[in-house]
Scaffold this motif. Structure first.
Motif, mmCIF file in Angstrom:
data_model
loop_
_atom_site.group_PDB
_atom_site.id
_atom_site.type_symbol
_atom_site.label_atom_id
_atom_site.label_comp_id
_atom_site.label_asym_id
_atom_site.label_seq_id
_atom_site.Cartn_x
_atom_site.Cartn_y
_atom_site.Cartn_z
ATOM 1 N N ARG A 38 8.750 -0.397 -3.390
ATOM 2 C CA ARG A 38 10.407 0.031 -3.251
ATOM 3 C C ARG A 38 10.634 1.627 -1.925
ATOM 4 N N SER A 39 9.855 2.628 -2.934
ATOM 5 C CA SER A 39 9.692 4.087 -2.383
ATOM 6 C C SER A 39 8.871 4.013 -1.007
ATOM 7 N N PHE A 40 7.985 2.874 -1.051
ATOM 8 C CA PHE A 40 6.926 2.854 0.058
ATOM 9 C C PHE A 40 7.455 1.937 1.466
ATOM 10 N N GLU A 41 8.221 1.394 1.241
ATOM 11 C CA GLU A 41 8.712 0.438 2.001
ATOM 12 C C GLU A 41 9.648 1.270 2.765
ATOM 13 N N GLU A 42 10.003 2.173 1.647
ATOM 14 C CA GLU A 42 11.094 2.807 2.837
ATOM 15 C C GLU A 42 10.922 4.254 3.585
ATOM 16 N N ARG A 43 9.477 4.918 2.940
ATOM 17 C CA ARG A 43 9.267 5.060 3.992
ATOM 18 C C ARG A 43 9.121 4.837 5.025
ATOM 19 N N VAL A 44 7.750 3.853 5.275
ATOM 20 C CA VAL A 44 7.035 2.606 6.802
ATOM 21 C C VAL A 44 8.416 2.826 7.151
ATOM 22 N N SER A 45 9.634 2.431 7.055
ATOM 23 C CA SER A 45 10.799 1.882 7.785
ATOM 24 C C SER A 45 11.424 3.382 8.432
ATOM 25 N N HIS A 89 2.332 -6.854 -2.181
ATOM 26 C CA HIS A 89 1.485 -7.319 -2.612
ATOM 27 C C HIS A 89 -0.142 -6.859 -2.256
ATOM 28 N N CYS A 90 -0.281 -5.633 -2.351
ATOM 29 C CA CYS A 90 -1.362 -5.123 -1.892
ATOM 30 C C CYS A 90 -0.889 -3.954 -2.574
ATOM 31 N N ILE A 91 0.361 -3.085 -3.060
ATOM 32 C CA ILE A 91 0.271 -2.150 -4.040
ATOM 33 C C ILE A 91 0.351 -2.413 -5.025
ATOM 34 N N ALA A 92 0.794 -3.906 -5.698
ATOM 35 C CA ALA A 92 0.612 -4.429 -7.140
ATOM 36 C C ALA A 92 -0.770 -5.112 -7.783
ATOM 37 N N VAL A 97 -2.467 3.226 -2.135
ATOM 38 C CA VAL A 97 -1.146 3.722 -0.941
ATOM 39 C C VAL A 97 -1.554 4.788 -0.356
ATOM 40 N N GLY A 98 -2.564 5.811 -0.661
ATOM 41 C CA GLY A 98 -3.204 6.684 0.585
ATOM 42 C C GLY A 98 -3.265 6.156 1.620
ATOM 43 N N ALA A 99 -4.436 5.167 0.678
ATOM 44 C CA ALA A 99 -5.208 4.366 2.009
ATOM 45 C C ALA A 99 -4.453 3.595 2.560
ATOM 46 N N MET A 100 -3.364 2.875 2.384
ATOM 47 C CA MET A 100 -2.439 1.994 2.715
ATOM 48 C C MET A 100 -1.790 2.836 3.749
ATOM 49 N N MET A 101 -1.150 3.893 3.706
ATOM 50 C CA MET A 101 -0.353 4.355 4.662
ATOM 51 C C MET A 101 -1.305 5.055 5.473
ATOM 52 N N LYS A 102 -2.507 5.328 5.641
ATOM 53 C CA LYS A 102 -3.223 5.607 6.433
ATOM 54 C C LYS A 102 -3.930 4.156 7.582
#
Length: 342
Positions: A38-45, A89-92, A97-102
């Protein structure tokens, strides 16, 4: 139909049945996964709206309990194939998450060297075989992964995530049929959020019942409230155990809300007035999981508050690192495009 009718299970809530199917450690792990998504998606937005993320973004907000529930039962040797809405799905599945954000920001150090982006993110070492921009593109891939598991004599399981839209695709039907014919350890997990882009499932799904239609292929099929982590876990546990025992494929239809648009920037003219606000108030899986666990005295509120703070700090740190990372060099344009290992 040759299958027993009780194989089409309408899963109720574990709280109502008075059973905590997760122990405290499992629940805390699942809750942290849900909060991280949830927090990842909010920041991505936020970063997308600032112009820091290229391409299209499809967020998983509202559906977190499904990814957390099934992936709690999997390890790095099990396989998942995702969709265009694949961050959760990737996070779960355990991706960094750092490599995901990059990766989503198209920066060096991303999971796919910053060249896959949101809709093609993957982490092969974690068994996450990739998001897929093709609707219905995942089921045939997971059939291949499940076939490899059966051929090699392992107890590995493959999970193909999909939405209600993908449930209508010919690729999906062919994959489900082949999985039954070959008795493969494949789980077809449909996250029915009610909308295939902007078309409601009540119109697009002719049978009005994704699980019931899947049962017609000759496999067990389950329906579950995707906002209830406990019910999701219990249902997925039955499916995973069925596959690991070599009994063939399973379908799960999880009914979940989608809090955001089909993509970021979607005007959502197809939504009813107040629909999103009502879903957020009544169908938030994080709130539901938190309230249930506290009521059952499984965990204390402080432990969940601590997780919330820890996750917020992590997301802030990985976002700052991604923003500071350079873009891939021009010389990297043609590297890692095709595999030369096989």
């Amino acid at each position: 139909m040759s299958m027993e009718t009780d194989q089409l299970l309408e899963a109720g809530t574990e709280l109502e049945r008075g059973a905590a199917t997760l122990d405290a450690d499992q629940f805390l792990k699942a809750y942290k996964t849900m909060r991280m998504i949830r927090s990842f998606e909010e920041r991505v937005s936020e970063e997308f709206m600032k112009g820091n993320i290229p391409g299209f973004i499809h967020l998983y907000s509202g559906q977190e309990a499904v990814a957390a529930g099934i992936c709690l039962l999997l390890d790095d040797n099990d396989f998942v194939v995702s969709t265009h809405r694949g961050h959760g799905h990737c996070i779960a599945k355990g991706a960094d998450v750092g490599a995901m954000m990059k990766e989503i920001m198209a920066r060096q150090g991303g999971l796919c060297d910053g060249k896959g982006g949101s809709m093609h993110i993957a982490d092969i070492e974690r068994g996450m075989l990739g998001a897929n921009a093709i609707v219905g593109g995942g089921p045939p891939l997971i059939v291949g992964a499940a076939l490899s598991a059966k051929t090699l004599g392992t107890d590995r399981v493959g999970v193909a995530f999909g939405g209600d839209g993908s449930s209508n695709q010919g690729t999906t039907f062919e994959a489900m049929n082949m999985a039954v014919v070959l008795k493969l350890p494949a789980i077809f997990l449909f996250e029915n959020n009610g909308y295939g882009e902007g078309t409601h499932a009540s119109y697009a799904v002719g049978s009005k019942d994704i699980a019931g239609r899947a049962q017609g292929f000759g496999m067990p099929a389950y329906k579950v409230d995707g906002t209830d982590l406990f019910a999701v876990y219990e249902t997925c546990k039955k499916a995973v155990e069925h596959c690991r025992a070599g009994k063939g494929p399973v379908t799960i239809e999880a009914e979940v809300p989608r809090f955001r648009g089909h993509f970021e920037g979607d005007p959502q003219a197809y939504r009813g007035e107040g629909e999103i606000e009502k879903l957020q108030a009544e169908k938030d899986c994080l709130k539901i999981a938190r309230a249930a666990a506290i009521k059952m005295k499984l965990v204390k509120a402080k432990a969940l508050d601590d997780i919330d703070r820890e996750v917020a700090e992590t997301i802030a740190e990985v976002t700052a690192a991604a923003l500071a990372a350079p873009a891939p060099a021009d010389a990297e344009l043609l590297t890692n495009v095709y595999s030369s290992e096989y």
